[in-house]
Every structure is written in structure tokens, then in C-alpha cells.
Design a protein around this motif. Structure first.
Motif, mmCIF file in Angstrom:
data_model
loop_
_atom_site.group_PDB
_atom_site.id
_atom_site.type_symbol
_atom_site.label_atom_id
_atom_site.label_comp_id
_atom_site.label_asym_id
_atom_site.label_seq_id
_atom_site.Cartn_x
_atom_site.Cartn_y
_atom_site.Cartn_z
ATOM 1 N N LYS A 36 0.836 -1.183 0.000
ATOM 2 C CA LYS A 36 -0.121 0.056 0.042
ATOM 3 C C LYS A 36 0.899 1.326 -0.065
ATOM 4 C CE LYS A 36 -3.185 -0.730 3.421
ATOM 5 N NZ LYS A 36 -4.193 -0.423 4.203
ATOM 6 N N LYS A 37 1.831 1.249 0.846
ATOM 7 C CA LYS A 37 2.855 2.615 1.234
ATOM 8 C C LYS A 37 4.018 2.711 0.447
ATOM 9 C CE LYS A 37 -0.270 3.879 4.414
ATOM 10 N NZ LYS A 37 -0.758 5.216 4.752
ATOM 11 N N CYS A 38 4.535 1.373 0.063
ATOM 12 C CA CYS A 38 5.633 1.683 -0.715
ATOM 13 C C CYS A 38 6.046 1.335 -1.883
ATOM 14 C CB CYS A 38 7.111 0.850 0.265
ATOM 15 S SG CYS A 38 6.702 0.733 2.112
ATOM 16 N N ALA A 39 5.168 0.285 -2.131
ATOM 17 C CA ALA A 39 5.343 -0.345 -3.765
ATOM 18 C C ALA A 39 4.975 0.887 -4.876
ATOM 19 C CB ALA A 39 4.511 -1.462 -3.835
ATOM 20 N N MET A 40 4.501 1.931 -4.836
ATOM 21 C CA MET A 40 4.232 2.830 -5.925
ATOM 22 C C MET A 40 5.620 3.526 -6.115
ATOM 23 S SD MET A 40 3.339 4.198 -2.905
ATOM 24 C CE MET A 40 1.964 5.016 -2.235
ATOM 25 N N CYS A 41 6.737 3.352 -5.514
ATOM 26 C CA CYS A 41 7.885 3.739 -5.329
ATOM 27 C C CYS A 41 9.159 2.679 -5.693
ATOM 28 C CB CYS A 41 8.342 4.769 -4.606
ATOM 29 S SG CYS A 41 7.274 6.213 -4.623
ATOM 30 N N HIS A 42 8.880 1.557 -5.022
ATOM 31 C CA HIS A 42 10.042 0.708 -4.762
ATOM 32 C C HIS A 42 9.384 -0.646 -5.416
ATOM 33 C CE1 HIS A 42 12.628 2.607 -2.197
ATOM 34 N NE2 HIS A 42 11.532 3.070 -1.625
ATOM 35 N N SER A 43 10.185 -1.546 -5.900
ATOM 36 C CA SER A 43 9.817 -2.752 -6.267
ATOM 37 C C SER A 43 10.158 -3.707 -5.271
ATOM 38 C CB SER A 43 10.177 -3.325 -7.794
ATOM 39 O OG SER A 43 11.609 -3.310 -7.970
ATOM 40 N N ALA A 67 24.024 0.711 2.077
ATOM 41 C CA ALA A 67 23.071 1.716 1.409
ATOM 42 C C ALA A 67 23.598 1.838 -0.057
ATOM 43 C CB ALA A 67 22.854 3.093 2.078
ATOM 44 N N GLY A 68 22.694 2.184 -0.887
ATOM 45 C CA GLY A 68 23.009 2.700 -2.275
ATOM 46 C C GLY A 68 23.743 1.836 -3.196
ATOM 47 N N GLN A 69 23.070 0.503 -2.980
ATOM 48 C CA GLN A 69 23.948 -0.507 -4.111
ATOM 49 C C GLN A 69 23.023 -0.747 -5.347
ATOM 50 O OE1 GLN A 69 27.104 -1.693 -3.216
ATOM 51 N NE2 GLN A 69 26.610 0.155 -1.973
ATOM 52 N N LYS A 74 19.679 6.746 -9.642
ATOM 53 C CA LYS A 74 20.493 8.110 -9.376
ATOM 54 C C LYS A 74 19.954 8.416 -7.897
ATOM 55 C CE LYS A 74 21.212 11.288 -11.944
ATOM 56 N NZ LYS A 74 21.627 12.334 -13.065
ATOM 57 N N TYR A 75 20.662 8.377 -6.957
ATOM 58 C CA TYR A 75 20.474 8.599 -5.545
ATOM 59 C C TYR A 75 20.733 10.181 -5.442
ATOM 60 C CZ TYR A 75 20.809 3.828 -4.299
ATOM 61 O OH TYR A 75 20.194 2.447 -4.275
ATOM 62 N N SER A 76 20.091 10.717 -4.356
ATOM 63 C CA SER A 76 20.258 12.171 -4.219
ATOM 64 C C SER A 76 21.442 12.448 -3.555
ATOM 65 C CB SER A 76 19.085 12.635 -3.094
ATOM 66 O OG SER A 76 19.681 11.683 -1.738
ATOM 67 N N LYS A 77 21.828 13.621 -3.420
ATOM 68 C CA LYS A 77 23.256 14.084 -2.987
ATOM 69 C C LYS A 77 23.659 13.771 -1.650
ATOM 70 C CE LYS A 77 25.423 18.152 -4.885
ATOM 71 N NZ LYS A 77 25.327 19.600 -5.188
ATOM 72 N N VAL A 88 25.168 1.769 6.706
ATOM 73 C CA VAL A 88 24.636 0.345 6.515
ATOM 74 C C VAL A 88 23.122 0.301 6.843
ATOM 75 C CG1 VAL A 88 24.913 -1.931 7.345
ATOM 76 C CG2 VAL A 88 26.840 -0.675 6.474
ATOM 77 N N TRP A 89 22.346 -0.154 6.252
ATOM 78 C CA TRP A 89 20.965 -0.266 6.816
ATOM 79 C C TRP A 89 20.877 -1.496 7.535
ATOM 80 C CZ3 TRP A 89 18.613 3.990 6.288
ATOM 81 C CH2 TRP A 89 18.912 4.688 5.077
ATOM 82 N N ASP A 90 21.437 -1.265 8.972
ATOM 83 C CA ASP A 90 21.085 -2.150 9.821
ATOM 84 C C ASP A 90 19.453 -1.791 10.319
ATOM 85 O OD1 ASP A 90 21.512 -0.014 11.502
ATOM 86 O OD2 ASP A 90 23.346 -0.577 12.197
ATOM 87 N N GLY A 107 17.112 16.240 3.109
ATOM 88 C CA GLY A 107 17.452 16.355 1.408
ATOM 89 C C GLY A 107 17.095 15.140 0.616
ATOM 90 N N THR A 108 16.629 14.211 1.232
ATOM 91 C CA THR A 108 16.615 12.929 0.632
ATOM 92 C C THR A 108 15.565 13.079 -0.492
ATOM 93 O OG1 THR A 108 16.104 10.510 0.699
ATOM 94 C CG2 THR A 108 15.202 12.078 2.415
ATOM 95 N N LYS A 109 15.589 12.176 -1.477
ATOM 96 C CA LYS A 109 14.681 12.115 -2.607
ATOM 97 C C LYS A 109 13.462 11.355 -2.097
ATOM 98 C CE LYS A 109 16.891 10.898 -6.308
ATOM 99 N NZ LYS A 109 17.014 10.676 -7.805
ATOM 100 N N MET A 110 13.568 10.460 -1.064
ATOM 101 C CA MET A 110 12.624 9.644 -0.780
ATOM 102 C C MET A 110 11.319 10.456 -0.033
ATOM 103 S SD MET A 110 12.156 6.078 1.090
ATOM 104 C CE MET A 110 11.225 5.806 2.588
ATOM 105 N N ALA A 111 10.248 10.817 -1.038
ATOM 106 C CA ALA A 111 9.109 11.745 -0.731
ATOM 107 C C ALA A 111 8.036 10.918 0.179
ATOM 108 C CB ALA A 111 8.528 12.396 -1.832
#
Ligand code: HEC
Length: 131
Positions: A36-43, A67-69, A74-77, A88-90, A107-111
Motif C-alpha cells: 500500500k505505502k511503498c510499492a508505488m515507488c519501490h519494487s 546503502a545505495g547498491q 540516481k541517488y540524491s546528493k 549500512v541499513w542495519d 534532502g533525501t529524494k524519498m518523498a
């Protein structure tokens, strides 16, 4: 005296049970939440049909990973900076990020406003661990 001991014991068992059940997430519920909440942006691979492309794919799993693998994303700055610094996403980092992405990383792109309920957060974490 014996009766009091028993009552206390029962209360303790109930408390312990309540505490553990409120912290251990449910991967099935987490999957529904993510759909419902994440899959519109992530697979997320085969488990969720909807496949978002705005965010990096989380299909290969994310808990405990660097992170970022995701190649070509295109990850944000600020994310690039965090990647360079070895983020690391612990579970602790993921929890704080998902609770309030912009607070964890200005400043993350994750809106996404964040997972507000601890219960939902625990469920999502259990689901992410299952990937
Ligand atoms: C509106 C789109 C959107 C929503 C909704 C969203 N995300 Fe994201 N997510 C992104 C974007 C874009 C990034 C990349 C952030 C950056 O580069 O700053 C990202 C990054 C991430 C990362 C870091 C991935 C990596 O490769 O290091 C994780 C983990 C993540 N999101 C999990 C989630 C979860 C779990 C949810 C649902 C609770 C969610 N996201 C909801 C767009 C979104």
C-alpha cells in the motif's frame, strides 16, 4: 501467600507476552503495508505485484546491507554522501530512516512522510527481512 505468588506469576507472564508480541513484527502484515505505502515507488520482487520505479529496487533485500547498491539508480546528493561515508541499513538505521526519512537524511529524494506507528514499522521490518 501462595495465591499472591501465582497471581504475580500470571501477571508477569501476561506482561512478557504482551511486550514480545508488540515488538515482533508480522511479515505478512508488513507485506500488505508495503504494497500500500511503498510499492508505488519501490519494487519488492515477486511478492508484490505493483512495481514502483521512482525509488531503488529493494528486491535483493536491504536489511543489513550497505546503502545505495542499486546500480543505475540516481541517488540524491545527501544519499550519495551517506553512501560514501559507509551507511549500512542495519535495523537501527532503517528504523530511524523509515520513521521519518527527511529527519534522518535532510534532502533525501524519498518523498514519504514516514511510518508513524511502531507496530507498522515492526511489521515492515519483518517483511524487509524476509526479502
Ligand atoms: C514517493 C516514493 C517513495 C515512497 C512512498 C517510499 N520510498 Fe523509499 N525511496 C524513494 C527514493 C526516491 C529513494 C532514494 C532516496 C535518495 O536517493 O535520497 C528511496 C530510498 C529508500 C531506501 C534506501 C535504499 C538504498 O538503496 O539504499 C529504503 C530502504 C527505502 N527507500 C525503503 C522504503 C520503504 C520500506 C517504504 C515504505 C514504508 C518506502 N521506502 C516508501 C522513494 C520512495
Amino acid at each position: 501467600m501462595k495465591k499472591i505468588g501465582l497471581t504475580l506469576f500470571a501477571a508477569l507472564v501476561t506482561l512478557t507476552f504482551a511486550a514480545s508480541s508488540s515488538f515482533a513484527g508480522d511479515a505478512g502484515k508488513g507485506m500488505k503495508y508495503a504494497a500500500k505505502k511503498c510499492a508505488m515507488c519501490h519494487s519488492f520482487g515477486a511478492k508484490i505485484k505493483k512495481k514502483g520505479k521512482i525509488g531503488p529496487s529493494l528486491e535483493a533485500g536491504i536489511v543489513g546491507k550497505k546503502a545505495g547498491q542499486v546500480a543505475k539508480f540516481k541517488y540524491s546528493k545527501p544519499m550519495k554522501k551517506a553512501i560514501k561515508n559507509g551507511l549500512v541499513w542495519d535495523e537501527a538505521n532503517l528504523n530511524t530512516f523509515l520513521k521519518n526519512p527527511k529527519k534522518f537524511m535532510k534532502g533525501t529524494k524519498m518523498a514519504f512522510p514516514g511510518v508513524k506507528k511502531d507496530k507498522d514499522l515492526a511489521d515492515v521490518m519483518a517483511f524487509l527481512k524476509s526479502l
